[in-house]
Design a protein around this motif. Structure first.
Motif, short mmCIF file in Angstrom:
data_model
loop_
_atom_site.label_atom_id
_atom_site.label_comp_id
_atom_site.label_asym_id
_atom_site.label_seq_id
_atom_site.Cartn_x
_atom_site.Cartn_y
_atom_site.Cartn_z
N VAL A 59 0.86 -1.18 0.00
CA VAL A 59 0.00 0.00 0.00
C VAL A 59 0.90 1.23 0.00
CG1 VAL A 59 -1.78 1.27 1.26
CG2 VAL A 59 -1.76 -1.24 1.31
N ARG A 60 0.62 2.18 -0.90
CA ARG A 60 1.43 3.41 -0.98
C ARG A 60 0.53 4.63 -0.82
NH1 ARG A 60 4.42 0.97 -5.65
NH2 ARG A 60 6.59 0.63 -5.04
N VAL A 61 1.02 5.57 0.00
CA VAL A 61 0.37 6.86 0.22
C VAL A 61 1.48 7.90 0.27
CG1 VAL A 61 -1.00 8.24 1.84
CG2 VAL A 61 -1.53 5.81 1.52
N SER A 62 1.21 9.11 -0.20
CA SER A 62 2.17 10.20 -0.03
C SER A 62 1.43 11.49 0.29
CB SER A 62 3.05 10.39 -1.27
OG SER A 62 2.36 11.09 -2.29
N LEU A 63 2.12 12.41 0.92
CA LEU A 63 1.52 13.70 1.24
C LEU A 63 1.13 14.44 -0.03
CD1 LEU A 63 3.86 14.94 4.13
CD2 LEU A 63 1.84 13.47 4.26
N ALA A 64 1.95 14.34 -1.06
CA ALA A 64 1.65 15.04 -2.31
C ALA A 64 0.43 14.45 -3.00
CB ALA A 64 2.86 15.01 -3.24
N GLN A 65 0.27 13.13 -2.95
CA GLN A 65 -0.92 12.50 -3.53
C GLN A 65 -2.17 12.92 -2.76
OE1 GLN A 65 1.72 8.75 -3.75
NE2 GLN A 65 -0.26 8.07 -4.51
N THR A 66 -2.06 12.97 -1.43
CA THR A 66 -3.18 13.43 -0.63
C THR A 66 -3.52 14.88 -0.95
OG1 THR A 66 -2.63 11.87 1.15
CG2 THR A 66 -4.00 13.76 1.73
N GLY A 67 -2.48 15.70 -1.17
CA GLY A 67 -2.71 17.09 -1.55
C GLY A 67 -3.47 17.20 -2.85
N ARG A 68 -3.12 16.39 -3.81
CA ARG A 68 -3.83 16.43 -5.09
C ARG A 68 -5.29 16.03 -4.90
NH1 ARG A 68 -2.53 17.21 -10.18
NH2 ARG A 68 -3.87 16.33 -11.80
N TRP A 69 -5.53 15.05 -4.02
CA TRP A 69 -6.90 14.64 -3.71
C TRP A 69 -7.66 15.79 -3.06
CZ3 TRP A 69 -8.85 13.50 1.42
CH2 TRP A 69 -10.12 12.93 1.43
N LEU A 70 -7.02 16.50 -2.12
CA LEU A 70 -7.66 17.64 -1.47
C LEU A 70 -8.02 18.72 -2.48
CD1 LEU A 70 -8.54 19.35 0.95
CD2 LEU A 70 -6.13 19.92 1.34
N ARG A 71 -7.14 18.95 -3.45
CA ARG A 71 -7.43 19.93 -4.49
C ARG A 71 -8.69 19.58 -5.27
NH1 ARG A 71 -2.36 21.09 -8.28
NH2 ARG A 71 -4.02 22.10 -9.49
N GLY A 72 -9.00 18.30 -5.37
CA GLY A 72 -10.18 17.87 -6.11
C GLY A 72 -11.48 18.04 -5.36
N LEU A 73 -11.39 18.35 -4.07
CA LEU A 73 -12.61 18.62 -3.30
C LEU A 73 -13.04 20.07 -3.53
CD1 LEU A 73 -11.66 16.85 0.07
CD2 LEU A 73 -12.89 15.89 -1.90
#
Length: 483
Positions: free
Chosen positions: A408-422
């Protein structure tokens, strides 16, 4: 070796077509890892942004990432024979309060940042953010700037030194020196950056099969019916996102063992993020420490780590190594900027990723100010931690039904991109911070009397709780407890 999740085995397929509509972004997360569609009918998500002063949906990000983790725990409980699915409720305001990281020890509020930490204007008119909360990062940044170290240094010295630097050149020089600095970018600049392009190709959570192993039946329940009872988690994380992920699994009943090095510093927040965990020491730079970790690993279900990419592989505990030592393991990796691209090996923290990827610039624009403006909480850390717990449980369900070892992979930058989509929140910056008192619980800990925000996810049958108090590193022996 391995493949990304591009198939849908029977356990993970949705059923009838007349189910209720999914909860927006939570439904998208749920479908990303192919968990059963019908489970989405059993979660309630009250509240609406803004709940904190931000133009971003930080409340929604907290609620939906935590909701995904909590609903996955309820699904594990159902899979283990818990009977009819139980309801899960995550109140947005409460979830957002949990991401503020507030706590007191013996009535004293948590420590603040080092006086050198923060943003500075450079010669090119742009800004950089320096993270100096660890002494070696602080002294390294000061040395790079030609400033003295020690108590005599102040921000004015740093401002003067940086007035002679180009922001992006200083960012690169700091990275070359193994330090943690970020130059401010807009969203457009980040999207054109090679690392921004690389991150744009990644899902917010990825799960990859990394080896073959027979399905491992989940342990039967004893006296404690919580969803993750007797699931063993090795937590090799130190700062915030990873510890939050492990703490979340502990709230749902897992035996989470935090493994620290005796030679590395910890942040003061360990008193709050270690709730529910066992705490041991092992020096992985020694043969004894590596043997200790290997022995613990042989009966673990989940292995969580936030080392710089490649660092654990050098010690013999990379993905393939761990899957060989413990077939059927769920290996969870956290990084700052993602596992691909030119910044895959770059160190980073929430505040720096906010600066580098455009959030500080966008929030400043919304506030009609020139200086970078941070988000009101370290939401990239907290949401990433909840997403780590979510991905780990999704992979655990998959392992139990079809076998295999999983990454399983997660990164702060990927989470940031997800937040931008909200959705953006036009009136968000005008909101006031809500009071914390209704959400606090006070308990004894190994650090003193601890007051902190209780977990926001509520279960109708198996209430979340931390059965163990937080304790200093090395309190427990390096053996798993008996059930």
């Amino acid at each position: 070796m391995g493949y990304l999740m591009d198939f849908r085995p029977p356990f993970f397929r949705g059923g009838s077509s007349n189910r209720k509509a999914a909860h927006g972004a939570l439904g998208a997360l749920w479908r990303l890892v192919d968990l059963p569609e019908e489970a989405l009918d059993y979660i309630d998500l009250p509240g609406a942004d803004p709940v904190l002063p931000s133009s971003f949906s930080v409340g929604m990000a907290a609620q939906y990432s935590m909701g995904a983790a909590a609903l996955a725990a309820a699904e594990i409980w159902h899979l283990r024979g818990g009977g009819k699915r139980q309801r899960v409720t995550v109140d947005m305001r409460h979830a957002a309060q949990e991401t503020r990281g507030y706590y007191t020890l013996n009535g004293t509020p948590s420590a603040r940042y080092d006086k050198i930490t923060g943003v500075y204007r450079c010669a090119d008119g742009n800004w950089v953010r320096i993270h100096a909360n660890f002494a070696h990062h602080r002294d390294g940044a000061l040395a790079l700037l030609g400033c003295p170290t020690g108590a005599t240094v102040d921000r004015r010295m740093v401002e003067k030194a940086l007035s002679r630097w180009n922001s992006f050149e200083f960012e690169q020089a700091a990275a070359d020196a193994g330090l943690v600095v970020a130059a401010m970018r807009s969203f457009d600049e980040w999207d054109r950056h090679p690392q921004g392009i690389a991150v744009s190709q990644l899902p917010v959570v990825s799960i990859e099969r990394i080896g073959d192993a027979p399905p491992r039946a989940l342990p039967s329940y004893g006296a404690d019916p919580r969803p993750l009872k007797d699931i063993r988690v090795l937590d090799l994380t130190r700062i915030l996102a990873g510890p939050v992920g492990g703490r979340t699994l502990a709230a749902y009943g897992a035996d989470v063992m935090l493994l620290n090095s005796p030679n590395l510093p910890n942040i003061d927040a360990i008193a709050e993020t270690s709730r529910g965990k066992l705490s041991v020491l092992a020096d992985l730079d020694t043969a004894t420490g590596r043997i200790t970790l290997g022995n613990l690993l042989r009966s673990a279900n989940i292995f969580m780590q936030a080392y710089r990419p490649g660092a654990l592989a050098d010690l013999g505990f990379g993905v393939e190594d761990v899957a060989r030592i413990r077939p059927g393991i769920i290996y969870v990796s956290l990084s700052a900027y993602g596992h691909v691209g030119p910044w895959a090996y770059r160190r980073g923290f929430d505040s720096l990723v906010q600066t580098a990827t455009g959030f500080n610039h966008a929030e400043a624009q919304a506030a009609h100010q020139e200086a970078p403006r941070p988000l009101p909480t370290q939401i990239l850390d907290y949401a990433s931690g909840y997403l780590m717990a979510f991905g780990a449980q999704a992979a655990l369900a998959r392992q139990a039904t079809e076998g295999g070892s999983w990454h399983v992979r997660v990164s702060l930058a990927q989470t940031g991109r997800w937040l931008r989509g909200l959705p953006r929140v036009a009136t968000g910056l005008g909101s006031a911070l809500p009071p914390l008192e209704p959400y606090l619980e006070t308990t004894d800990s190994g650090f003193g009397r601890l007051a902190a925000v209780r977990h926001a996810a509520r279960f109708s049958v198996t209430p979340a709780r931390w059965a163990r108090p937080s304790v200093p590193p090395g309190t427990h022996p390096t053996v798993w407890p008996f059930s």
